[in-house]
Scaffold this motif. Structure first.
Motif, PDB file in Angstrom:
ATOM      1  N   UNK A 349       0.802  -1.234   0.110  1.00  0.00           N
ATOM      2  CA  UNK A 349      -0.050   0.060  -0.127  1.00  0.00           C
ATOM      3  C   UNK A 349       0.868   1.402   0.011  1.00  0.00           C
ATOM      4  N   UNK A 350       1.820   1.328   0.698  1.00  0.00           N
ATOM      5  CA  UNK A 350       2.646   2.478   0.807  1.00  0.00           C
ATOM      6  C   UNK A 350       3.690   2.565  -0.490  1.00  0.00           C
ATOM      7  N   UNK A 351       3.875   1.457  -1.028  1.00  0.00           N
ATOM      8  CA  UNK A 351       4.609   1.693  -2.255  1.00  0.00           C
ATOM      9  C   UNK A 351       3.780   2.019  -3.554  1.00  0.00           C
ATOM     10  N   UNK A 352       2.612   1.632  -3.444  1.00  0.00           N
ATOM     11  CA  UNK A 352       1.627   2.001  -4.411  1.00  0.00           C
ATOM     12  C   UNK A 352       1.284   3.476  -4.165  1.00  0.00           C
ATOM     13  N   UNK A 353       1.028   4.038  -3.180  1.00  0.00           N
ATOM     14  CA  UNK A 353       0.810   5.478  -2.783  1.00  0.00           C
ATOM     15  C   UNK A 353       1.791   6.381  -3.191  1.00  0.00           C
TER      16      UNK A 353
END
Length: 372
Positions: A349-353
């Protein structure tokens, strides 16, 4: 729990009639379930609930309740519900939970059980004997009587309900029997994944399913004229759940091992067999040719790109899986990642954001509270 993001036809009708060779989920009075294959001229055993001839079930519809009779025959059985109870002024205020209210002795009840297994006494006769010899039963409210009868039915009834092996029923079955086999996916989680992936009849879906094929099978129920390409470990995909689906899936399912993603497949160069070759050689060459063709079709499908969705349920790091398959996804298409734990999802999730390749990244809870 799953994470979703957007990367920068035909109506299916349920099969309602049980056919020879079908896999059927059997729900017993105890609410336990088991999967059986209905083979012609065979006997289906349900343990203490008895056994019946598979031929007697062939041709009947799913979802009905059947009672097992003597000799392995079955007949439709009506399951009474609370809607049959009348509203009365009776109440349970004076009823005391006293085992002495049952006039039948333990030995007499055990004798009735043995006669039921032999088929000489029906379950309804046992329940009638129990209620007639229970002093407190007459003083119960109608709803209490219904609850009492239902408890006895779950214990003595020799009945069952055949359920179709749909994605919903298979998901519910494996979650209750062996949740780790399908990575703990519940029916509400599976429904969210299919909806968030925007899977439709003509979609081309790229899937990574380490839950033995439950997710791939659910995708195939939605994809009726498109295809599902499953990326897997090893040389052969371990999609064990698909063997319980009662419809051919080969035309819409393609599989490809992780090690073959960038494989340059040479032409099939095995020479033609000489006249007089034995049967094993002929069958072996035909098998190798089919395997070569399947691999060529899967590679061509992958390298065509433009997939409509990427759905991931993997025991590996989801970030690496998504990054490796993202180039094959079309623009403005959905990415759905499922995991049993929060930590792998927070990482992806953090990488996609932070990445410019994704928009509208969401992290959601997969378990929904049942309506009360």
């Amino acid at each position: 729990m799953d994470a979703t993001a957007a990367a920068a036809g035909t109506v299916q009708t349920a099969r309602t009639v049980i056919k020879a060779g079908d896999h059927v989920i059997i729900r017993m009075p105890s609410s336990n379930t088991k999967i059986v294959c209905i083979r012609a001229d065979s006997t289906v055993s349900l343990g203490k609930f008895g056994s019946f001839s598979a031929n007697a079930l062939i041709g009947h519809t799913y979802g009905h309740t059947f009672e097992i009779l003597q000799g392995g025959e079955i007949q439709p059985h009506h399951q009474p519900g609370f809607d049959t109870a009348d509203i009365t002024s009776a109440n349970n205020q004076t009823i005391v939970d006293d085992p002495r209210s049952q006039k039948l002795s333990f030995e007499e009840i055990e004798r009735l059980k043995k006669q039921s297994l032999l088929g000489t006494v029906s379950s309804s006769e046992i329940i009638s004997s129990l209620t007639a010899n229970n002093e407190a039963f007459a003083h119960k409210t109608e709803f209490s009587k219904s609850k009492y009868i239902r408890r006895k039915q779950s214990k003595f009834n020799k009945s069952f309900v055949p359920l179709e092996t749909t994605a919903y029923n298979l998901c519910d079955f494996f979650f209750s029997v062996n949740a780790q086999k399908t990575r703990g996916i519940r029916v509400d989680t599976l429904a969210q994944m299919l909806a968030q992936a925007n899977v439709y009849a003509g979609a081309r879906v790229l899937a990574v399913d380490d839950g033995q094929g439950l997710l791939v099978g659910a995708l195939l129920t939605r994809v009726l004229s498109g295809c599902v390409l499953g990326v897997h470990d090893g040389d052969v995909a371990n999609y064990d759940v698909l063997r319980y689906v009662n419809e051919p899936l080969d035309s819409r399912l393609k599989t490809l091992a992780w090690g073959k993603l960038h494989y340059q497949l040479p032409p099939f160069a095995e020479p033609e067999l000489q006249p007089g070759a034995n049967e094993n050689d002929v069958l072996g060459r035909a098998r190798r040719l089919r395997g070569h063709q399947r691999l060529a079709d899967s590679l061509a499908e992958l390298r065509a790109g433009g997939f409509d969705a990427l759905v991931v349920s993997t025991r590996y790091a989801a970030r690496g899986v998504v990054a490796r398959l993202l180039p094959y996804l079309g623009l403005s298409r959905m990415v759905v990642v499922y995991d049993q734990c929060r930590e792998p999802l927070t990482e992806v999730f953090a990488w996609m954001r932070e990445s410019l390749a994704f928009v509208n990244v969401q992290l959601s809870e997969g378990w929904l509270r049942e309506y009360q």
